[in-house]
Design a protein around this motif. Structure first.
Motif, PDB file in Angstrom:
ATOM      1  N   THR A 136      40.019   2.152 -58.122  1.00  0.00           N
ATOM      2  CA  THR A 136      40.321   1.893 -56.716  1.00  0.00           C
ATOM      3  C   THR A 136      40.721   3.154 -55.971  1.00  0.00           C
ATOM      4  O   THR A 136      40.370   3.336 -54.805  1.00  0.00           O
ATOM      5  CB  THR A 136      41.437   0.847 -56.586  1.00  0.00           C
ATOM      6  OG1 THR A 136      42.617   1.329 -57.250  1.00  0.00           O
ATOM      7  CG2 THR A 136      41.035  -0.479 -57.202  1.00  0.00           C
ATOM      8  N   HIS A 152      43.189   1.528 -41.754  1.00  0.00           N
ATOM      9  CA  HIS A 152      43.420   0.355 -42.590  1.00  0.00           C
ATOM     10  C   HIS A 152      42.561   0.472 -43.849  1.00  0.00           C
ATOM     11  O   HIS A 152      41.386   0.813 -43.773  1.00  0.00           O
ATOM     12  CB  HIS A 152      43.064  -0.925 -41.843  1.00  0.00           C
ATOM     13  CG  HIS A 152      43.396  -2.178 -42.615  1.00  0.00           C
ATOM     14  ND1 HIS A 152      44.679  -2.619 -42.786  1.00  0.00           N
ATOM     15  CD2 HIS A 152      42.598  -3.060 -43.278  1.00  0.00           C
ATOM     16  CE1 HIS A 152      44.677  -3.732 -43.513  1.00  0.00           C
ATOM     17  NE2 HIS A 152      43.418  -4.013 -43.827  1.00  0.00           N
ATOM     18  N   GLU A 154      41.718  -1.367 -47.785  1.00  0.00           N
ATOM     19  CA  GLU A 154      41.822  -2.482 -48.720  1.00  0.00           C
ATOM     20  C   GLU A 154      41.193  -2.073 -50.040  1.00  0.00           C
ATOM     21  O   GLU A 154      40.125  -1.460 -50.055  1.00  0.00           O
ATOM     22  CB  GLU A 154      41.103  -3.715 -48.183  1.00  0.00           C
ATOM     23  CG  GLU A 154      41.632  -4.227 -46.845  1.00  0.00           C
ATOM     24  CD  GLU A 154      40.670  -5.202 -46.213  1.00  0.00           C
ATOM     25  OE1 GLU A 154      40.916  -6.414 -46.306  1.00  0.00           O
ATOM     26  OE2 GLU A 154      39.659  -4.741 -45.649  1.00  0.00           O
ATOM     27  N   ALA A 156      40.630  -3.315 -54.418  1.00  0.00           N
ATOM     28  CA  ALA A 156      40.745  -4.350 -55.446  1.00  0.00           C
ATOM     29  C   ALA A 156      40.042  -3.878 -56.708  1.00  0.00           C
ATOM     30  O   ALA A 156      39.099  -3.081 -56.653  1.00  0.00           O
ATOM     31  CB  ALA A 156      40.134  -5.670 -54.971  1.00  0.00           C
ATOM     32  N   VAL A 182      52.878  -5.311 -48.981  1.00  0.00           N
ATOM     33  CA  VAL A 182      51.730  -4.628 -48.396  1.00  0.00           C
ATOM     34  C   VAL A 182      52.270  -3.411 -47.656  1.00  0.00           C
ATOM     35  O   VAL A 182      53.488  -3.278 -47.466  1.00  0.00           O
ATOM     36  CB  VAL A 182      50.942  -5.542 -47.429  1.00  0.00           C
ATOM     37  CG1 VAL A 182      50.296  -6.699 -48.183  1.00  0.00           C
ATOM     38  CG2 VAL A 182      51.851  -6.061 -46.310  1.00  0.00           C
ATOM     39  N   PRO A 211      46.396 -10.565 -52.030  1.00  0.00           N
ATOM     40  CA  PRO A 211      47.274  -9.398 -52.071  1.00  0.00           C
ATOM     41  C   PRO A 211      48.218  -9.479 -53.264  1.00  0.00           C
ATOM     42  O   PRO A 211      48.786 -10.532 -53.557  1.00  0.00           O
ATOM     43  CB  PRO A 211      48.043  -9.485 -50.747  1.00  0.00           C
ATOM     44  CG  PRO A 211      47.141 -10.253 -49.842  1.00  0.00           C
ATOM     45  CD  PRO A 211      46.488 -11.271 -50.735  1.00  0.00           C
ATOM     46  N   GLU A 228      47.987   1.572 -43.156  1.00  0.00           N
ATOM     47  CA  GLU A 228      47.856   0.126 -43.417  1.00  0.00           C
ATOM     48  C   GLU A 228      47.059  -0.060 -44.704  1.00  0.00           C
ATOM     49  O   GLU A 228      45.873   0.271 -44.759  1.00  0.00           O
ATOM     50  CB  GLU A 228      47.114  -0.559 -42.262  1.00  0.00           C
ATOM     51  CG  GLU A 228      47.528  -0.109 -40.872  1.00  0.00           C
ATOM     52  CD  GLU A 228      48.756  -0.848 -40.394  1.00  0.00           C
ATOM     53  OE1 GLU A 228      48.955  -1.995 -40.845  1.00  0.00           O
ATOM     54  OE2 GLU A 228      49.530  -0.279 -39.593  1.00  0.00           O
ATOM     55  N   ILE A 229      47.702  -0.577 -45.752  1.00  0.00           N
ATOM     56  CA  ILE A 229      47.034  -0.724 -47.047  1.00  0.00           C
ATOM     57  C   ILE A 229      47.369  -2.084 -47.643  1.00  0.00           C
ATOM     58  O   ILE A 229      48.525  -2.500 -47.666  1.00  0.00           O
ATOM     59  CB  ILE A 229      47.451   0.380 -48.043  1.00  0.00           C
ATOM     60  CG1 ILE A 229      47.111   1.766 -47.485  1.00  0.00           C
ATOM     61  CG2 ILE A 229      46.772   0.176 -49.389  1.00  0.00           C
ATOM     62  CD1 ILE A 229      47.642   2.915 -48.330  1.00  0.00           C
ATOM     63  N   THR A 230      46.332  -2.759 -48.123  1.00  0.00           N
ATOM     64  CA  THR A 230      46.517  -3.986 -48.887  1.00  0.00           C
ATOM     65  C   THR A 230      45.806  -3.822 -50.224  1.00  0.00           C
ATOM     66  O   THR A 230      44.624  -3.461 -50.261  1.00  0.00           O
ATOM     67  CB  THR A 230      45.943  -5.213 -48.155  1.00  0.00           C
ATOM     68  OG1 THR A 230      46.530  -5.310 -46.854  1.00  0.00           O
ATOM     69  CG2 THR A 230      46.221  -6.485 -48.932  1.00  0.00           C
ATOM     70  N   TYR A 232      44.635  -5.796 -53.640  1.00  0.00           N
ATOM     71  CA  TYR A 232      44.319  -7.166 -54.021  1.00  0.00           C
ATOM     72  C   TYR A 232      44.103  -7.287 -55.530  1.00  0.00           C
ATOM     73  O   TYR A 232      43.761  -6.313 -56.214  1.00  0.00           O
ATOM     74  CB  TYR A 232      43.027  -7.630 -53.337  1.00  0.00           C
ATOM     75  CG  TYR A 232      43.107  -7.783 -51.844  1.00  0.00           C
ATOM     76  CD1 TYR A 232      43.476  -8.998 -51.262  1.00  0.00           C
ATOM     77  CD2 TYR A 232      42.770  -6.726 -50.996  1.00  0.00           C
ATOM     78  CE1 TYR A 232      43.513  -9.154 -49.881  1.00  0.00           C
ATOM     79  CE2 TYR A 232      42.810  -6.867 -49.615  1.00  0.00           C
ATOM     80  CZ  TYR A 232      43.175  -8.091 -49.056  1.00  0.00           C
ATOM     81  OH  TYR A 232      43.220  -8.236 -47.694  1.00  0.00           O
ATOM     82  N   ARG A 264      37.537  -0.801 -48.975  1.00  0.00           N
ATOM     83  CA  ARG A 264      36.996  -0.868 -47.610  1.00  0.00           C
ATOM     84  C   ARG A 264      37.972  -0.164 -46.673  1.00  0.00           C
ATOM     85  O   ARG A 264      39.172  -0.424 -46.701  1.00  0.00           O
ATOM     86  CB  ARG A 264      36.795  -2.321 -47.184  1.00  0.00           C
ATOM     87  CG  ARG A 264      36.248  -2.485 -45.760  1.00  0.00           C
ATOM     88  CD  ARG A 264      35.771  -3.914 -45.530  1.00  0.00           C
ATOM     89  NE  ARG A 264      36.823  -4.909 -45.719  1.00  0.00           N
ATOM     90  CZ  ARG A 264      36.593  -6.199 -45.936  1.00  0.00           C
ATOM     91  NH1 ARG A 264      35.344  -6.654 -46.011  1.00  0.00           N
ATOM     92  NH2 ARG A 264      37.608  -7.038 -46.084  1.00  0.00           N
ATOM     93  N   GLU A 274      32.505   0.815 -46.803  1.00  0.00           N
ATOM     94  CA  GLU A 274      32.795  -0.013 -47.963  1.00  0.00           C
ATOM     95  C   GLU A 274      32.042   0.557 -49.160  1.00  0.00           C
ATOM     96  O   GLU A 274      30.930   1.068 -49.025  1.00  0.00           O
ATOM     97  CB  GLU A 274      32.345  -1.454 -47.687  1.00  0.00           C
ATOM     98  CG  GLU A 274      32.775  -2.469 -48.718  1.00  0.00           C
ATOM     99  CD  GLU A 274      32.432  -3.898 -48.258  1.00  0.00           C
ATOM    100  OE1 GLU A 274      32.973  -4.850 -48.841  1.00  0.00           O
ATOM    101  OE2 GLU A 274      31.618  -4.044 -47.321  1.00  0.00           O
TER     102      GLU A 274
END
Length: 354
Positions: A136, A152, A154, A156, A182, A211, A228-230, A232, A264, A274
């Motif tokens: 990741t 932002h 994201e 996983a 998050v 998340p 901004e980071i999530t 998963y 992404r 992505e």
């Protein structure tokens, strides 16, 4: 730092530690195998004809003496909530590099806080050298660079393996009391575990993810600066999580497992990128990535505390055998059946109730 270029593998007798030890041996390394389980460590050392040492972490004097003849410690002993800090602190005092395969949010925060001390000591600290973070983190750096800096982000990881080691479940149980998190506006914010489920498309098909507070929240921020980071993890009760993702190669051969990373990025002006990482069995990736991180650190160490991509760049994951980065996948993949897999990388099916 002495000139022997020797290193210690702590937790060598564990499930993942033994895989790393065998891969190191295959590549011509002769690490000092160490750990709390003296009989198991000695048995593995005899099998591989490697030196070994029974070593607990509760005696600073013994630990400091054990580090006197090594240049680097690789920690494979989880839960890292208990092993990372004492080992990293001892490494700083001894001028020895510290690496591990953890993915625990609280531990990453502790280790990254050692950045300035590591710089002054000439020591490299890199947590997260296994599949979950390397896959990741390198993708996060790649897609963030593609949009000129992510606002932002994201990420996983979807791990396929025939057998999950006990360390992952233990680490999850130890860290669940800290709750869900998050990153928003550059800071960690709490989020209820089990909320925010989305469906993404991986090369093998659709996958429901939720998340989950892994070390990726710190590693991705360190590698990209995205506010901004999530992070998963696959949904544990999803029917897609019940069976291994593998291709049938015939009765005479073992199944060919496929693991994936995903990231992404969205820029401040709305541009998106992505990408996916496709590799084989997740523990095999971890063993290979661990040795590559060790080799790179010993060859060209940069003092400080870093994520894998911050230390070695977005393309580092591509140095792992049978690993490819994918920029686009066919549209029909989204309409195929859900992915099948054997074990969740961070959250076993019953972990939410542990």
């Amino acid at each position: 730092m002495n000139g022997a270029r020797s290193w210690m593998l702590y937790g060598a007798a564990g499930h993942t530690g033994a895989l790393i030890a065998r891969h190191a041996h295959q590549r011509g390394h002769r690490p000092l195998l160490a750990g709390r389980n003296a009989p198991a460590t000695a048995a593995l050392a005899e099998e591989l004809d490697l030196p070994c040492l029974a070593l607990a972490l509760d005696d600073p004097a013994v630990l400091n003496a054990a580090l006197a003849d090594v240049d680097l410690v690789f920690n494979a002993a989880g839960p890292f909530l208990h092993t990372a800090a004492p080992l990293a602190q001892a490494c700083l005092a001894a001028g020895v590099h510290y690496l591990d395969i953890g993915n625990e949010l609280q531990v990453f925060r502790t280790l990254y806080d050692l950045h300035q001390r590591a710089q002054r000591a000439g020591v490299t600290i890199i947590p997260g050298a296994g599949f979950g973070v390397v896959a990741t983190n390198c993708l996060a750096r790649y897609v963030s660079d593609a949009v000129g800096g992510a606002q932002h982000l994201e990420v996983a990881a979807w791990a396929a393996t025939a057998r999950q080691g006990p360390g992952i479940a233990a680490s999850v149980r130890e860290n669940l009391p800290y709750g869900g998190w998050v990153r928003r506006a550059g800071h960690l914010h709490p989020q209820a575990l089990g909320s925010g489920i989305i469906t993404i498309t991986l090369p093998g098909g659709p996958c429901r993810i939720m998340p989950f507070p892994t070390g990726d929240l710190e590693a991705a921020f360190q590698a990209t600066g995205a506010p901004e980071i999530t992070a998963y993890s696959p949904v544990p009760d999803d029917p897609a999580a019940r069976n291994p993702q593998s291709s049938d190669t015939g009765a005479a051969e073992p199944p060919a497992y496929q693991s994936f990373g995903w990231a992404r990025a969205t820029s401040p002006d709305g541009a998106t990128a992505e990408a996916w990482l496709q590799t084989g069995e997740s523990y095999a990736f971890t063993a290979a990535a661990s040795i590559r991180v060790i080799e790179e650190t010993l060859a060209r160490s940069v003092p400080g505390a870093f994520s894998p991509a911050a230390a070695f760049g977005a393309d580092f994951a591509l140095t792992i055998p049978d690993t490819a980065r994918i920029d686009t996948i066919p549209a029909e993949t989204a309409d195929s059946g859900p992915l099948e897999r054997s074990h969740l990388d961070y959250m076993p099916p019953k972990a939410m109730n542990a």
